[in-house]
Design a protein around this motif. Structure first.
Motif, PDB file in Angstrom:
ATOM      1  N   LYS A 255      21.706 -18.136   2.747  1.00 20.05           N
ATOM      2  CA  LYS A 255      21.785 -16.817   2.926  1.00 20.05           C
ATOM      3  C   LYS A 255      20.929 -16.026   1.509  1.00 20.05           C
ATOM      4  CE  LYS A 255      26.783 -16.648   4.337  1.00 20.05           C
ATOM      5  NZ  LYS A 255      28.183 -16.499   3.926  1.00 20.05           N
ATOM      6  N   ARG A 256      20.673 -16.914   0.557  1.00 21.23           N
ATOM      7  CA  ARG A 256      20.041 -16.311  -0.353  1.00 21.23           C
ATOM      8  C   ARG A 256      18.436 -17.134  -0.427  1.00 21.23           C
ATOM      9  NH1 ARG A 256      18.808 -17.567  -6.165  1.00 21.23           N
ATOM     10  NH2 ARG A 256      19.697 -19.378  -6.290  1.00 21.23           N
ATOM     11  N   GLY A 257      17.668 -15.888  -0.580  1.00 23.89           N
ATOM     12  CA  GLY A 257      16.185 -16.465  -0.856  1.00 23.89           C
ATOM     13  C   GLY A 257      15.766 -16.580  -2.124  1.00 23.89           C
ATOM     14  N   ILE A 258      14.520 -16.320  -2.568  1.00 28.33           N
ATOM     15  CA  ILE A 258      14.047 -16.432  -3.862  1.00 28.33           C
ATOM     16  C   ILE A 258      13.458 -15.033  -4.089  1.00 28.33           C
ATOM     17  CG2 ILE A 258      12.502 -17.528  -5.408  1.00 28.33           C
ATOM     18  CD1 ILE A 258      12.958 -20.132  -3.903  1.00 28.33           C
ATOM     19  N   GLU A 259      13.751 -14.335  -5.323  1.00 22.68           N
ATOM     20  CA  GLU A 259      13.236 -13.308  -5.630  1.00 22.68           C
ATOM     21  C   GLU A 259      12.218 -13.356  -6.692  1.00 22.68           C
ATOM     22  OE1 GLU A 259      14.246 -10.087  -4.709  1.00 22.68           O
ATOM     23  OE2 GLU A 259      15.343 -11.322  -3.249  1.00 22.68           O
ATOM     24  N   PHE A 260      11.152 -12.476  -6.655  1.00 27.87           N
ATOM     25  CA  PHE A 260      10.040 -12.662  -7.579  1.00 27.87           C
ATOM     26  C   PHE A 260       9.614 -11.588  -8.299  1.00 27.87           C
ATOM     27  CE2 PHE A 260       9.375 -16.055  -4.292  1.00 27.87           C
ATOM     28  CZ  PHE A 260       8.550 -16.736  -5.213  1.00 27.87           C
ATOM     29  N   GLN A 261       9.145 -11.998  -9.483  1.00 22.61           N
ATOM     30  CA  GLN A 261       8.960 -10.712 -10.587  1.00 22.61           C
ATOM     31  C   GLN A 261       7.504 -10.863 -11.193  1.00 22.61           C
ATOM     32  OE1 GLN A 261      12.250 -11.853 -13.419  1.00 22.61           O
ATOM     33  NE2 GLN A 261      13.263  -9.988 -12.624  1.00 22.61           N
ATOM     34  N   ALA A 262       6.806  -9.910 -11.593  1.00 24.32           N
ATOM     35  CA  ALA A 262       5.749  -9.796 -12.236  1.00 24.32           C
ATOM     36  C   ALA A 262       6.299  -9.469 -13.731  1.00 24.32           C
ATOM     37  CB  ALA A 262       4.567  -8.680 -11.996  1.00 24.32           C
ATOM     38  N   ALA A 263       5.662 -10.339 -14.822  1.00 21.32           N
ATOM     39  CA  ALA A 263       6.308 -10.151 -16.196  1.00 21.32           C
ATOM     40  C   ALA A 263       5.049 -10.147 -17.325  1.00 21.32           C
ATOM     41  CB  ALA A 263       7.200 -11.216 -16.427  1.00 21.32           C
ATOM     42  N   ILE A 264       5.580  -9.522 -18.242  1.00 21.69           N
ATOM     43  CA  ILE A 264       4.465  -9.488 -19.604  1.00 21.69           C
ATOM     44  C   ILE A 264       5.618  -9.807 -20.728  1.00 21.69           C
ATOM     45  CG2 ILE A 264       2.592  -8.216 -18.570  1.00 21.69           C
ATOM     46  CD1 ILE A 264       3.553  -5.782 -19.847  1.00 21.69           C
ATOM     47  N   ARG A 265       5.100  -9.802 -21.922  1.00 24.44           N
ATOM     48  CA  ARG A 265       5.837  -9.889 -23.040  1.00 24.44           C
ATOM     49  C   ARG A 265       6.257  -8.380 -23.397  1.00 24.44           C
ATOM     50  NH1 ARG A 265       1.762 -12.982 -23.710  1.00 24.44           N
ATOM     51  NH2 ARG A 265       0.498 -11.667 -25.005  1.00 24.44           N
ATOM     52  N   ALA A 266       7.419  -8.273 -23.826  1.00 22.67           N
ATOM     53  CA  ALA A 266       7.896  -6.749 -24.093  1.00 22.67           C
ATOM     54  C   ALA A 266       7.321  -6.161 -25.104  1.00 22.67           C
ATOM     55  CB  ALA A 266       9.499  -7.168 -24.636  1.00 22.67           C
ATOM     56  N   GLU A 267       6.554  -6.935 -26.111  1.00 23.03           N
ATOM     57  CA  GLU A 267       5.795  -6.393 -27.053  1.00 23.03           C
ATOM     58  C   GLU A 267       4.392  -6.216 -26.700  1.00 23.03           C
ATOM     59  OE1 GLU A 267       5.406 -10.639 -27.940  1.00 23.03           O
ATOM     60  OE2 GLU A 267       6.846  -9.238 -27.268  1.00 23.03           O
ATOM     61  N   GLU A 268       3.878  -6.555 -25.354  1.00 19.80           N
ATOM     62  CA  GLU A 268       2.458  -6.362 -25.043  1.00 19.80           C
ATOM     63  C   GLU A 268       2.066  -4.834 -25.264  1.00 19.80           C
ATOM     64  OE1 GLU A 268      -0.783  -7.279 -24.611  1.00 19.80           O
ATOM     65  OE2 GLU A 268       0.321  -9.003 -23.625  1.00 19.80           O
ATOM     66  N   SER A 269       0.723  -4.572 -25.918  1.00 21.98           N
ATOM     67  CA  SER A 269       0.396  -3.260 -26.242  1.00 21.98           C
ATOM     68  C   SER A 269      -1.244  -3.394 -25.473  1.00 21.98           C
ATOM     69  CB  SER A 269       0.491  -3.112 -27.758  1.00 21.98           C
ATOM     70  OG  SER A 269      -0.405  -4.055 -28.411  1.00 21.98           O
ATOM     71  N   ASP A 270      -1.828  -4.279 -25.339  1.00 27.14           N
ATOM     72  CA  ASP A 270      -3.070  -4.462 -24.746  1.00 27.14           C
ATOM     73  C   ASP A 270      -3.149  -3.393 -23.614  1.00 27.14           C
ATOM     74  OD1 ASP A 270      -5.699  -5.257 -23.063  1.00 27.14           O
ATOM     75  OD2 ASP A 270      -5.896  -6.359 -24.711  1.00 27.14           O
ATOM     76  N   PRO A 271      -3.827  -2.412 -23.625  1.00 24.23           N
ATOM     77  CA  PRO A 271      -3.958  -1.524 -22.375  1.00 24.23           C
ATOM     78  C   PRO A 271      -4.786  -2.110 -21.186  1.00 24.23           C
ATOM     79  CG  PRO A 271      -5.143  -0.390 -24.436  1.00 24.23           C
ATOM     80  CD  PRO A 271      -4.992  -1.774 -24.564  1.00 24.23           C
ATOM     81  N   LEU A 272      -5.386  -3.060 -21.362  1.00 19.38           N
ATOM     82  CA  LEU A 272      -5.802  -3.813 -20.070  1.00 19.38           C
ATOM     83  C   LEU A 272      -4.567  -4.740 -19.442  1.00 19.38           C
ATOM     84  CD1 LEU A 272      -8.047  -4.544 -18.145  1.00 19.38           C
ATOM     85  CD2 LEU A 272      -8.800  -6.361 -19.667  1.00 19.38           C
TER      86      LEU A 272
END
Length: 288
Positions: A255-272
């Motif tokens: 019944k359950r598949g696998i969910e996916f996420q994109a992630a960065i560090r919470a404090e990331e500030s680099d505009p790129l």
């Protein structure tokens, strides 16, 4: 007035974020002696030490922490101002970590888009398991990761990119043997993989044979297609093999598949990195 150059502040902030002079040197595309020289210059200008050594890591002094705290929002504002007008002219190396499922589905289109829109940006891509991806991101050796979730941590900023269904698959010969009562070997990705955890949940209460593992999903699919056992596998990576008759479903889907996420560090500030994360948040792991 003390003469502090922008590169002094940039160097300070990256050492504070990454924890070592060597990591800051790699991030800033320079050498460790250059980083050390910049720190000495900055300390000479402000008149007090910024770091103390603790093993391999450089820890901020009390006054160093205060300078970082005061400087970081100013630097982030400057980066946003400089990048706002023309991200197409952005330059730099962005380190991306990904699992195999994302690498085989949504990542190729993402890479093509970045190369088209930001030709001076270099993407350094590493394929690994979820546990290692999290470690690399939180340890600042990756900038952006695509991982199987949900990943919950106060140190992360995440965006859901959908999920994939899972199938119990075997070769036609193995499937025929199972219908005659045979119990084939059970294969999986390693224990730390979310797919392995779903497999154990699905078979909870069952008498399990010895579980054989392979840390490469494509090789695992080939092992199963060659008649060496059965496995719970992602539909996105097995559609062609199922359609071509190399693999068959042998048990009901979990019944359950696998969910996916994109992630960065919470404090990331680099505009790129923030722009790449914004684009990554619009991806879908299985757009079908």
């Amino acid at each position: 007035m003390n003469r502090i150059a922008l590169y002094h502040l940039e160097t300070l902030l990256w050492i504070a974020r990454l924890g070592t002079f060597a990591a800051a040197a790699e991030r800033l595309n320079t050498t460790q002696p250059t980083i050390s020289a910049r720190v000495r210059e900055l300390e000479a200008q402000i008149g007090y030490p910024l770091f103390r050594r603790e093993g391999r890591r450089m820890l901020l002094t009390v006054r160093g922490r205060q300078l970082v705290r005061d400087t970081e929002p100013l630097w982030a504002a400057l980066e946003r101002t400089l990048a706002a007008d023309n991200l197409a002219g952005a330059r730099g190396v962005v380190r991306i970590g990904t699992g195999e499922i994302a690498a085989a589905s949504c990542l190729p289109g993402f890479v093509a888009e970045i190369e088209r829109d930001m030709p001076a940006v270099t993407l350094d891509i590493t394929i690994s398991l979820t546990a290692q991806l999290l470690q690399d991101l939180l340890g600042a050796t990756s900038d952006l990761v695509f991982l199987a979730g949900p990943a919950a941590s106060p140190g992360l900023q995440t965006a859901s990119i959908g999920g994939v269904a899972l199938q119990w698959l075997a070769s036609p010969a193995t499937a025929a043997a199972m219908r005659n009562g045979a119990t084939p070997p059970l294969w999986s990705l390693p224990r730390q993989s979310p797919l392995h955890q779903v497999m154990l949940e699905t078979l909870s209460g069952e008498a399990l044979p010895a579980i054989r593992t392979c840390n490469n999903a494509r090789m695992l699919i080939d092992i199963i297609a060659a008649g060496q056992g059965m496995a719970l596998l992602p539909e996105t990576m097995t559609r062609e093999a199922v359609a071509g008759g190399r693999l068959q479903e042998v048990w009901p889907r979990p019944k359950r598949g696998i969910e996916f996420q994109a992630a960065i560090r919470a404090e990331e500030s680099d505009p790129l990195v923030l722009e790449l994360f914004r684009r990554a948040a619009g991806l879908r792991i299985d757009p079908r």
